[in-house]
Design a protein around this motif. Sequence first.
Motif, mmCIF file in Angstrom:
data_model
loop_
_atom_site.group_PDB
_atom_site.id
_atom_site.type_symbol
_atom_site.label_atom_id
_atom_site.label_comp_id
_atom_site.label_asym_id
_atom_site.label_seq_id
_atom_site.Cartn_x
_atom_site.Cartn_y
_atom_site.Cartn_z
ATOM 1 N N UNK A 167 0.808 -1.206 0.000
ATOM 2 C CA UNK A 167 0.000 0.000 0.000
ATOM 3 C C UNK A 167 0.845 1.261 0.000
ATOM 4 N N UNK B 171 -6.384 3.198 14.872
ATOM 5 C CA UNK B 171 -7.570 3.899 14.399
ATOM 6 C C UNK B 171 -8.034 4.891 15.453
ATOM 7 N N UNK C 127 -5.898 7.792 15.261
ATOM 8 C CA UNK C 127 -6.222 8.599 14.077
ATOM 9 C C UNK C 127 -7.414 9.511 14.363
ATOM 10 N N UNK D 282 -2.448 -0.312 6.794
ATOM 11 C CA UNK D 282 -3.112 0.899 6.313
ATOM 12 C C UNK D 282 -2.108 2.049 6.221
ATOM 13 N N UNK E 188 -2.393 5.311 6.391
ATOM 14 C CA UNK E 188 -2.563 6.328 7.431
ATOM 15 C C UNK E 188 -2.008 5.839 8.753
#
Lengths: 533, 323
Positions: free
Chosen positions: B79, B126, B129, B192, B194
């Motif tokens: 990714x 997450x 984030x 991921x 991010x």
Amino acid sequence: MFRRVPPLKRINKASSNISTLGSSIVNAINHSKSTTPLLSNYYSTIAANENNSSTLPVKSTDILIVGGGPAGLTLAAAIKLSPNLKHFKTTLVDAGNLSENLPKFHNLSSSAYMTNRVVSITPQNMDFLTGDLNLPLQFNRIQPFDGIYVSDGLNDTSRMAMDRESMGNMVELLNIQSSAYMKLLELNANNNTNPIEIADNCKVVDIVKPSTTNATANGVENTNPWPYVKLDNGETYKTRLLIGCDGFQSPVRKYAGIETRGWFYNEWGVVATMKLEYPPFNHIRGWQRFLPTGPIAHLPLPGDWATLVWSTTPELSKLLVSLPSNVFSKLVNAAFILEDGDMQYYYRKLSDAAVDKRIFDEIIEDIDYRIEVKSQQLINKNNSDMYYVDENYPPPIKDTLEKSRARFPMKMFHADTYVAPRVCLVGDAAHATHPLAGQGLNMGLGDSKSLVSVLEKASSRGLDIGSVDLCLNDYWKDRYGTNMMLLGVVDKLHKLYGTRNEVVVGLRQWGLNVVNNLGDVKEFMMNVVSGRK
Amino acid sequence: MLAKKSVLKVAALAKNPQPPLISRTFITQAVITGLASHFIFGKDAQLADNIENGKYSNPSTKSNDTTSIDLFKRPMEPQYDGHVPLYLHEKFLMYLVSSAKSYYHPEDGINIVQLGESTAIPCCLENLKQIMLKDDVGRRILRERPNISSETLEAFRGSNLPPNSVGMTYFKWLDKEGVGPDTRAPVQYIDDPDHAYIFKRYRQCHDFYHAINDLPINIEGEITVKCLEACNIGIPMAIMGSIFAPFRLKKAQKERLYDIYLPWAVKQGLNSKPLINVYWEEIMHKDVNEVRESLGISKPPDLRALRKEQRRLRKELKIRYER
């Protein structure tokens, strides 16, 4: 709230009765149970009220429908169309200006704008309206949709797509009301022996039971006396059957002494009519996302219009209604695709915004940037192409129609019973629900249909249609269970998605994914939502 | 006649002297197993799986060999630059191995790096984030994606840093510890992009937490900073590290940690503002005490001085009483 009856012959108790009635109704809005002491007010002044506050003679009617909303007007049309019931003298009373507003809406030449009060109607109810009642609905203002897409606001991957041809239809309330009204006018023109009498611009001031002295005049006690309905234009009607289609604060329900049980959710819903950037080309679907503050629903309308119902906290709803329309439209787009952290940031900045226009521009730019980034991330994560966002997220909104934004409180209420001697309740007078499942008016139309069939049955047997045991109880028995189930399920769903507890959130996300993959469970849910048994 | 029959019987017996080795039930079982494994693991089933996952490529456009199965399937495409996607069981193995190695050899950077990345489960990142998205500065960090490396830090050394600024404190601390600013290892195993950036940022800011609190780079200082990060940022490896790492220490070190430094770290971490939302590059010129106040942190007792003092005291008492 209620205007006083013009006193032609003043009686000392009359005025105090009306003002206590008015104030009690205002108080009852905020309580979960309606107050029964009202009845004692009536009974104490019965003897004084009978036939004394006006010199107009009491008009007699068989069926008096209080309330000219969609439920009331369709019920009136159904009664007048039914061969067993059209011989009954029927009257419909409404406080609004039906004779002016509804024909004007009916004769609108184009769908230049859409009103903001739009509901979804199940296919069965659509058949009832177009088939049984043959209402002249404006079909260019009705949008059938082929599915509903439900997603969780705390996660991108938890979602469920319910797809079925013509799962429901988005219809404006005015469309239903105006077409039912025009149907009634048409029926009156064709049948001048027993036309329905529509008394609009008349508010119901008071509903009383007649005095006992009059009832025992012939020596026989009348155990089921006819109610007397007093309007603000001075007229009084006595009626064999009083049907209350008069909404949440129903005076008919209070007259009958029926209590309601339920609660106000600490949520207000913001409705708006929106213009899309481009009309949906793939599927025409309804979209609903369960944000932590409340569900936001984007429902399709003909062309590139759409309607919005966004339930959220009272403070946020005030903020949303006050925002400039370009910021509001961007925020709606953001609510469907961005994350909870983003939304909290926007709420905080906009609450602090005061009257600083630069913050609005910054927020618009930030929303655009974040949506762009997020779309790209979604495409990468799902190994898909640029149409991924179009398939799985609602079409973006360009603008909101001015003056179409409004807010109203969300509640759940259910009357204990729908019937009382010579009284029955239909629609919002009997039940109120959260709009997240689009069931409110569908329940009301189901009520109308059931009531008409019950009245037909009684009338064909020559029974008194105002009698609870002989006629009205069947209606209550038929509808109460269905409505109770729908109310209960919608309430539990609302509570399930109203929490941020990590365990519940994890379970519900997993559960939604499981249901999305279980075809049979999805079929069952679609049947419930689209009204099929 | 009779003789012929008996000869035939004997011949038959000779041919089949004992009950058959392969009985009916054995054959049935074998056939069923074969059929089942053909339908579950066979080439048709693998082909069907590949088609469903979208990994099927039309063989007519490639080589004619349609019977080869891709043995080197990875869970996903990379990714970002340097991404090494791992299967869940591979991540778990990495966690087990690196946690054991880190316990005995925390000085080896690779162990800590691998432990950190294998334990950084998506829900924690997450959560981080969302914390960053809610905050003004955190949002800007996520948008601008600043990168802290030895080059960018050295650039600050040249600029005129006012005395008592964050940058000056940082460089003074570097000199005191005798190290230079070093580029941290790149993130490889987090899926991921991010989340990978957030984890990289966390790694890169680690030195600043040392500098602003004046904690040295010995094992006690590292454990203290880990505990501060655990309570403030919530990274699982930091939590594990601050619980298990003190077990290996000497008695005196343990006492210092448990009595003074770990309570300080817990209190600071829980009560101060989220440290990932600090844009270090922008506050290099700011006054360090102002920054400390705005974040809600205050310095602990000087660890090096305390160690020196306690060691000196111990030596003195030893000389005096163990004669």
